[in-house]
Design an enzyme around this catalytic site. Structure first.
Site, PDB file in Angstrom:
ATOM      1  N   GLU A 148      -4.500   8.228  -2.606  1.00 37.98           N
ATOM      2  CA  GLU A 148      -5.014   6.935  -2.136  1.00 37.98           C
ATOM      3  C   GLU A 148      -5.353   6.012  -3.305  1.00 37.98           C
ATOM      4  OE1 GLU A 148      -4.598   5.946   0.759  1.00 37.98           O
ATOM      5  OE2 GLU A 148      -4.273   7.860   1.778  1.00 37.98           O
ATOM      6  N   HIS A 200       0.834  -1.199   0.000  1.00 36.11           N
ATOM      7  CA  HIS A 200       0.000   0.000   0.000  1.00 36.11           C
ATOM      8  C   HIS A 200       0.874   1.255   0.000  1.00 36.11           C
ATOM      9  CE1 HIS A 200      -3.659   2.349   1.248  1.00 36.11           C
ATOM     10  NE2 HIS A 200      -2.731   3.129   1.794  1.00 36.11           N
ATOM     11  N   GLU A 201       1.806   1.315   0.943  1.00 32.67           N
ATOM     12  CA  GLU A 201       2.647   2.511   1.060  1.00 32.67           C
ATOM     13  C   GLU A 201       3.588   2.652  -0.132  1.00 32.67           C
ATOM     14  OE1 GLU A 201       1.674   4.557   3.139  1.00 32.67           O
ATOM     15  OE2 GLU A 201       0.548   3.284   4.523  1.00 32.67           O
ATOM     16  N   HIS A 241       1.859   4.722  -2.714  1.00 30.94           N
ATOM     17  CA  HIS A 241       2.032   6.154  -2.419  1.00 30.94           C
ATOM     18  C   HIS A 241       3.418   6.620  -2.855  1.00 30.94           C
ATOM     19  CE1 HIS A 241      -1.580   7.097  -0.186  1.00 30.94           C
ATOM     20  NE2 HIS A 241      -1.365   6.181   0.749  1.00 30.94           N
TER      21      HIS A 241
END
Length: 494
Positions: free
Chosen positions: A293, A263-264, A267
């Site tokens: 997001e 997920h990160e 980003h």
């Protein structure tokens, strides 16, 4: 001299960017490395820095320069940069420096307390600090709302997602309500008939970390411009030239930290690919929190939970942790596509995830508008968790209303970005599949070049050059359409 006013502004915003750089790295250090006794001094230093940035941005000369620059001969990118400069200035002048400083101080205090209060399930201790954050946030919301002629919550929402309103959210989330609970139930019922073997730990933190680093490398993270660390709550911070991501480890759970890292990394890839030639200018910043997001959820959910990617990941898992029944191919996919009603948002599957977001949106909106008080949060949280997910959080504050850190620093208006991001991610992945017919086999082979080139061309390289609607329409042929999100969930889980 041509562009004299505009050029003066770019120098000022370059200065602001450099102070922002220091603030971001000091903030990352506060969350990852700082010893507990450093909290007060660090909070004061960060507050001082935020006041300094505010003073530079709200200097009376800025308004004159912005007005004069409009008349100058600017190209398209410079016009977009001027638009973003103007937006930053207009947001900043609504707040006095004293409020900027106070918001920073009470936020640091609340977050620092949260680190020990959450494990201790200490709602009373946390609530005392949160009341101060809410008081300051309401003051900010009132000033912004009065100036913009909007509701208080809309005025805060506008900071994170320019142009988004409660009216629009209520339509999008109202649509979710009509089909998501039923879909969730159908998927849970379907999976209840399937036998899934859970991975058996312990999974040593060191090996989890190495697996995370290997996965980041697979996903194209540039380690010369970033790093992975540990924090109490996973986040992506730093600056485009030096992106800092974090996760948290649980030796009984293999999946949580790994998908937190994925997920990160989404980003981080966005940050690392923002337009280098415009760095230091507002136009080089990420478009909005929902677009940010969308990138993390594109990586974590659309790509990361796909069968092709999970098959690619499996040999790396078994190389670290050895063979076991849970690591059969079909079972490993089933484990990572499991839909369960759970307490923790960051660990939620993509079907139940929007429920966590809508719940928070409804509570924080009521809180900012003054319809409820901090004392009302636990009971409301429990009621909404029971409604959406059939779970009670009565007296379970650490897994209920104390689990996230967004409220500790007054980031009211951020939560809707997660579900908007999930919708954008589904729409973008659909467009990528249409543009790249070989995408499925590329993922199976670990070849992400075409996919990441597509993201770079359509999202990453544009920074804030376009509005959110323009960016998504250019990439997919239409503005946000939540139908893609529903179709994606139905296709993957039913």
């Amino acid at each position: 001299m041509e562009k004299q006013n505009y050029n003066h502004l770019t120098r000022t915003f370059q200065r602001l960017s450099r102070f922002g750089h220091l603030s971001a790295i000091a903030g990352w250090d506060m969350f990852t490395n700082m010893p507990p006794n450093g909290s007060t001094a660090r909070g004061e230093a960060l507050a001082e820095l935020s006041v300094l940035q505010h003073q530079i941005l709200t200097d009376k000369k800025i308004a004159t320069l912005l007005q004069a620059a409009v008349q100058e001969n600017l190209n398209d990118v410079e016009r977009a940069n001027l638009r973003e400069m103007t937006r930053q200035y207009q947001e900043a002048i609504l707040l006095p420096a004293s409020l900027v400083e106070e918001k920073s101080l009470v936020g640091t205090r609340c977050e620092h307390g949260w680190r020990t209060q959450r494990p201790a399930n200490d709602w009373q201790g946390f609530a005392a600090n949160l009341k101060e954050v809410v008081r300051v946030s309401r003051e900010e919301a009132t000033l912004r709302a009065d100036a913009k002629g909007k509701s208080k919550y809309d005025a805060l929402l506008d900071i994170y997602e320019p142009g988004m309103t409660c009216e629009k959210l209520d339509v999008l989330f109202g649509d979710l309500r009509t089909w998501l609970p039923d879909l969730l139930q159908k998927v849970v019922d379907k999976q209840a008939k399937e036998t899934v073997i859970a991975p058996v730990g312990p999974f040593a933190t060191h090996d989890q970390r190495e697996l995370g680093l290997e996965t980041m490398k697979l996903l194209g993270f540039d380690f010369n411009g970033g790093r992975l660390d540990v924090s109490a709550h996973p986040f992506c911070g730093g600056v485009p030239e030096d992106v800092r991501i974090t996760t948290r480890y649980d030796e009984s759970d293999l999946v949580s930290a790994l998908f937190g890292v994925i997920h990160e990394t989404g980003h981080a890839r966005y940050e690392q690919n923002l337009p280098r030639e415009w760095l230091g200018q507002p136009v080089a910043l990420a478009r909005s929190t929902a677009i940010h997001e969308s990138q993390s959820l594109f990586f974590e959910m659309q790509l990361g939970r796909s069968k092709e990617f999970l098959k690619l990941l499996l040999p790396k898992v078994t190389a670290r942790f050895g063979a076991q029944p849970a690591f059969g191919t079909a079972n490993f996919i089933a484990v990572n596509q499991r839909v369960e009603r759970g307490f923790i948002r960051v660990d939620a599957d993509e079907v139940s995830y929007p429920a966590h977001v809508v719940l928070r949106y409804e509570i924080e909106r009521a809180l900012i508008e003054g319809d409820i008080e901090v004392e009302d949060i636990p009971a409301l949280w429990d009621e909404k968790m029971q409604h959406w997910l059939g779970l009670s959080t009565k007296d379970n504050y650490r897994n209920g209303c104390m689990q996230d850190i967004h409220w500790t620093d007054g980031a009211f208006g951020y939560f809707p970005s997660y579900t908007l991001g999930a919708m954008y991610a589904a729409q973008l992945f659909n467009a990528a599949k249409l543009a790249l017919p070989q995408l499925g086999s590329d993922i199976s082979e670990g070849n992400f070049t075409a996919l990441f080139d597509w993201l770079r061309q359509n999202i990453w390289q544009h920074g804030s050059r376009f509005t959110t609607a323009e960016l998504i329409t250019n990439a997919t042929g239409e503005d946000l359409n939540p139908l893609y999100f529903r179709k994606h969930l139905e296709a993957r889980y039913l």
